[in-house]
Design an enzyme around this catalytic site. Structure first.
Site, PDB file in Angstrom:
ATOM      1  CB  ALA A 102      -0.922   0.012   1.217  1.00 57.60           C
TER       2      ALA A 102
ATOM      3  N   GLY B 150       6.280   1.297   5.795  1.00 61.30           N
ATOM      4  CA  GLY B 150       7.197   0.357   5.150  1.00 61.30           C
ATOM      5  C   GLY B 150       7.290   0.573   3.649  1.00 61.30           C
ATOM      6  CB  CYS B 151       4.731   0.912   1.031  1.00 61.70           C
ATOM      7  SG  CYS B 151       4.010  -0.734   1.276  1.00 61.70           S
ATOM      8  CB  THR B 152       6.866   5.684   2.710  1.00 64.11           C
ATOM      9  OG1 THR B 152       5.467   5.869   2.471  1.00 64.11           O
ATOM     10  CG2 THR B 152       7.597   6.996   2.490  1.00 64.11           C
TER      11      THR B 152
ATOM     12  CB  ALA C 161       8.579   3.949  -2.610  1.00 63.74           C
TER      13      ALA C 161
END
Length: 157
Positions: free
Chosen positions: A41, A46-48, A51
């Site tokens: 998401a 974590g995804c930030t 990325a």
């Protein structure tokens, strides 16, 4: 449960919309190596981290011949916001029906706090210039993953 891909398998082709709604087709990158990473998401911690780690390593990955594509089940509008907020400089693709994630073995059973559910499995697949899987990693950690991937690919800073 979907089948995870192994080294030597042919990478399933796909066309998905990017953060601007433009179609991106995997086979259009033939002739070069592609890193496809699946994340749960946009705009979550974590995804930030993951990325931004890809963003910060993009120049050296590109110099080594790799293109990076990020795929999540987020809608295009959420991806557009994420790209702008984090100044991301590589394509993020929307797989809302998670069909591509399933084809790559990145959609399946997950367990969290004793609950079992279907969801996106944080994964990275490296595809060579001929469209063959050269590396497939599943259940990767967001933090430190790009550094580990660079080591696995033999890319020095």
């Amino acid at each position: 449960m979907t089948q995870q891909l192994d080294q030597g398998a042919t990478a399933p082709d796909f066309t998905l919309p990017d953060a601007q709604g433009n179609p991106v087709t995997l086979s259009s990158f033939r002739g070069g190596d592609v890193i496809v990473y699946f994340y749960p998401a946009a705009a979550t911690p974590g995804c930030t981290t993951q990325a931004c780690d890809f963003r910060d390593n993009l120049a050296s990955l590109g110099a080594a011949g790799f293109t990076v594509l990020g795929i999540s089940p987020d809608p295009v509008e959420k991806l557009a916001d994420f790209v702008e907020q984090e100044a991301l400089t590589f394509p993020l693709l929307s797989d809302e029906d998670h069909g591509v994630a399933a084809a790559y073995g990145a959609w399946g059973e997950k367990k969290n706090y004793g609950k079992t559910y279907e969801g996106l499995i944080r994964s990275t697949v490296v595809i060579d210039a001929e469209g063959t899987i050269s590396l497939a990693q599943y259940n990767v950690r967001a933090t430190g993953h790009v550094a580990k991937l660079r080591r696995d690919l033999g890319i020095d800073r």
